[in-house]
Design a protein around this motif. Structure first.
Motif, PDB file in Angstrom:
ATOM      1  N   PHE A 211     -92.781  -7.285 -19.012  1.00 62.15           N
ATOM      2  CA  PHE A 211     -93.547  -6.074 -19.306  1.00 62.15           C
ATOM      3  C   PHE A 211     -93.600  -5.830 -20.814  1.00 62.15           C
ATOM      4  CE2 PHE A 211     -93.551  -1.487 -20.141  1.00 62.15           C
ATOM      5  CZ  PHE A 211     -94.740  -1.123 -19.527  1.00 62.15           C
ATOM      6  N   TYR A 212     -92.470  -5.928 -21.475  1.00 60.63           N
ATOM      7  CA  TYR A 212     -92.369  -5.648 -22.910  1.00 60.63           C
ATOM      8  C   TYR A 212     -93.228  -6.616 -23.729  1.00 60.63           C
ATOM      9  CZ  TYR A 212     -90.187  -4.496 -27.369  1.00 60.63           C
ATOM     10  OH  TYR A 212     -89.968  -4.088 -28.658  1.00 60.63           O
ATOM     11  N   ASN A 213     -93.221  -7.894 -23.373  1.00 58.75           N
ATOM     12  CA  ASN A 213     -93.933  -8.905 -24.159  1.00 58.75           C
ATOM     13  C   ASN A 213     -95.378  -9.132 -23.743  1.00 58.75           C
ATOM     14  OD1 ASN A 213     -91.870  -9.623 -25.976  1.00 58.75           O
ATOM     15  ND2 ASN A 213     -90.853 -10.742 -24.355  1.00 58.75           N
ATOM     16  N   ARG A 214     -95.746  -8.809 -22.522  1.00 59.88           N
ATOM     17  CA  ARG A 214     -97.089  -9.122 -22.054  1.00 59.88           C
ATOM     18  C   ARG A 214     -97.975  -7.907 -21.816  1.00 59.88           C
ATOM     19  NH1 ARG A 214     -95.445 -13.814 -17.788  1.00 59.88           N
ATOM     20  NH2 ARG A 214     -94.617 -15.217 -19.355  1.00 59.88           N
ATOM     21  N   HIS A 215     -97.391  -6.717 -21.720  1.00 60.00           N
ATOM     22  CA  HIS A 215     -98.227  -5.564 -21.409  1.00 60.00           C
ATOM     23  C   HIS A 215     -98.016  -4.366 -22.338  1.00 60.00           C
ATOM     24  CE1 HIS A 215    -100.858  -3.022 -19.147  1.00 60.00           C
ATOM     25  NE2 HIS A 215     -99.942  -2.079 -19.209  1.00 60.00           N
ATOM     26  N   ARG A 216     -96.790  -4.035 -22.642  1.00 62.32           N
ATOM     27  CA  ARG A 216     -96.494  -2.816 -23.392  1.00 62.32           C
ATOM     28  C   ARG A 216     -97.162  -2.840 -24.761  1.00 62.32           C
ATOM     29  NH1 ARG A 216     -92.743  -1.576 -27.190  1.00 62.32           N
ATOM     30  NH2 ARG A 216     -92.183   0.606 -27.340  1.00 62.32           N
TER      31      ARG A 216
ATOM     32  N   ARG B 181    -106.623   1.461 -13.571  1.00 62.25           N
ATOM     33  CA  ARG B 181    -105.676   1.270 -12.463  1.00 62.25           C
ATOM     34  C   ARG B 181    -104.258   1.309 -12.995  1.00 62.25           C
ATOM     35  NH1 ARG B 181    -108.413  -3.551  -8.953  1.00 62.25           N
ATOM     36  NH2 ARG B 181    -110.145  -2.307  -8.218  1.00 62.25           N
ATOM     37  N   ARG B 182    -103.360   1.873 -12.206  1.00 60.24           N
ATOM     38  CA  ARG B 182    -101.953   1.932 -12.568  1.00 60.24           C
ATOM     39  C   ARG B 182    -101.157   1.096 -11.580  1.00 60.24           C
ATOM     40  NH1 ARG B 182     -98.189   7.310 -12.587  1.00 60.24           N
ATOM     41  NH2 ARG B 182     -96.603   6.313 -11.336  1.00 60.24           N
ATOM     42  N   ARG B 183    -100.262   0.291 -12.104  1.00 63.72           N
ATOM     43  CA  ARG B 183     -99.386  -0.531 -11.267  1.00 63.72           C
ATOM     44  C   ARG B 183     -97.947  -0.181 -11.633  1.00 63.72           C
ATOM     45  NH1 ARG B 183     -98.289  -6.825 -12.183  1.00 63.72           N
ATOM     46  NH2 ARG B 183     -96.673  -7.045 -10.642  1.00 63.72           N
ATOM     47  N   ASP B 184     -97.181   0.267 -10.661  1.00 65.61           N
ATOM     48  CA  ASP B 184     -95.778   0.580 -10.891  1.00 65.61           C
ATOM     49  C   ASP B 184     -94.960  -0.703 -10.872  1.00 65.61           C
ATOM     50  OD1 ASP B 184     -96.374   3.234 -11.035  1.00 65.61           O
ATOM     51  OD2 ASP B 184     -95.768   3.675  -8.983  1.00 65.61           O
ATOM     52  N   ARG B 185     -94.020  -0.787 -11.809  1.00 65.55           N
ATOM     53  CA  ARG B 185     -93.131  -1.942 -11.876  1.00 65.55           C
ATOM     54  C   ARG B 185     -91.699  -1.444 -11.911  1.00 65.55           C
ATOM     55  NH1 ARG B 185     -96.000  -6.255 -15.653  1.00 65.55           N
ATOM     56  NH2 ARG B 185     -94.340  -7.507 -14.820  1.00 65.55           N
ATOM     57  N   LEU B 186     -90.797  -2.261 -11.479  1.00 62.26           N
ATOM     58  CA  LEU B 186     -89.378  -1.913 -11.392  1.00 62.26           C
ATOM     59  C   LEU B 186     -89.170  -0.621 -10.620  1.00 62.26           C
ATOM     60  CD1 LEU B 186     -87.791  -2.814 -14.847  1.00 62.26           C
ATOM     61  CD2 LEU B 186     -87.331  -3.864 -12.649  1.00 62.26           C
ATOM     62  N   GLY B 187     -89.818  -0.523  -9.487  1.00 62.51           N
ATOM     63  CA  GLY B 187     -89.650   0.637  -8.620  1.00 62.51           C
ATOM     64  C   GLY B 187     -90.197   1.926  -9.202  1.00 62.51           C
ATOM     65  N   GLY B 188     -91.172   1.832 -10.095  1.00 63.62           N
ATOM     66  CA  GLY B 188     -91.771   3.013 -10.678  1.00 63.62           C
ATOM     67  C   GLY B 188     -91.196   3.416 -12.022  1.00 63.62           C
ATOM     68  N   VAL B 189     -90.232   2.658 -12.529  1.00 66.64           N
ATOM     69  CA  VAL B 189     -89.651   2.964 -13.839  1.00 66.64           C
ATOM     70  C   VAL B 189     -90.646   2.635 -14.948  1.00 66.64           C
ATOM     71  CG1 VAL B 189     -87.799   2.378 -15.452  1.00 66.64           C
ATOM     72  CG2 VAL B 189     -87.307   2.606 -13.020  1.00 66.64           C
ATOM     73  N   LEU B 190     -91.372   1.528 -14.784  1.00 70.06           N
ATOM     74  CA  LEU B 190     -92.393   1.113 -15.743  1.00 70.06           C
ATOM     75  C   LEU B 190     -93.763   1.274 -15.108  1.00 70.06           C
ATOM     76  CD1 LEU B 190     -90.751  -2.229 -16.880  1.00 70.06           C
ATOM     77  CD2 LEU B 190     -90.556  -0.009 -17.988  1.00 70.06           C
TER      78      LEU B 190
ATOM     79  N   TYR C 244    -100.954  -0.198 -16.973  1.00 68.45           N
ATOM     80  CA  TYR C 244    -102.316   0.297 -16.818  1.00 68.45           C
ATOM     81  C   TYR C 244    -103.302  -0.793 -17.212  1.00 68.45           C
ATOM     82  CZ  TYR C 244    -100.034   4.818 -16.638  1.00 68.45           C
ATOM     83  OH  TYR C 244     -99.226   5.871 -16.284  1.00 68.45           O
ATOM     84  N   SER C 245    -104.398  -0.897 -16.474  1.00 65.37           N
ATOM     85  CA  SER C 245    -105.429  -1.884 -16.793  1.00 65.37           C
ATOM     86  C   SER C 245    -106.790  -1.332 -16.397  1.00 65.37           C
ATOM     87  CB  SER C 245    -105.170  -3.198 -16.074  1.00 65.37           C
ATOM     88  OG  SER C 245    -105.212  -3.007 -14.681  1.00 65.37           O
ATOM     89  N   HIS C 246    -107.820  -1.905 -16.999  1.00 62.49           N
ATOM     90  CA  HIS C 246    -109.186  -1.522 -16.663  1.00 62.49           C
ATOM     91  C   HIS C 246    -109.549  -2.137 -15.318  1.00 62.49           C
ATOM     92  CE1 HIS C 246    -110.094   0.211 -20.546  1.00 62.49           C
ATOM     93  NE2 HIS C 246    -109.465  -0.811 -21.090  1.00 62.49           N
ATOM     94  N   ALA C 247    -110.105  -1.349 -14.422  1.00 64.70           N
ATOM     95  CA  ALA C 247    -110.564  -1.849 -13.131  1.00 64.70           C
ATOM     96  C   ALA C 247    -111.957  -2.434 -13.317  1.00 64.70           C
ATOM     97  CB  ALA C 247    -110.592  -0.728 -12.103  1.00 64.70           C
TER      98      ALA C 247
END
Length: 59
Positions: free
Chosen positions: A8-13, A43-52, A55-58
């Protein structure tokens, strides 16, 4: 969990020092057309059980 956070940190944040790009991704072209901005769908995608949250364009 640490591997997922690293991805998440290196590819999305977004990083301010990289002009809101992720370290392993290029900065996307800005959307300047007002019609595209008003019809923007995100669109929102929850990661790590909703901790992270990713967001991306649909399409």
């Amino acid at each position: 969990a640490l591997r997922e956070y690293e991805r998440f940190y290196n590819r999305h944040r977004a990083h301010q020092a990289l002009e809101q790009a992720a370290p392993l991704c290029t900065v996307p072209d800005p959307i300047t057309d007002p019609m595209r901005i008003t019809e923007l769908s995100v669109r929102r995608r929850d990661r790590l059980g909703g901790v992270l949250h990713e967001y991306s364009h649909a399409a």
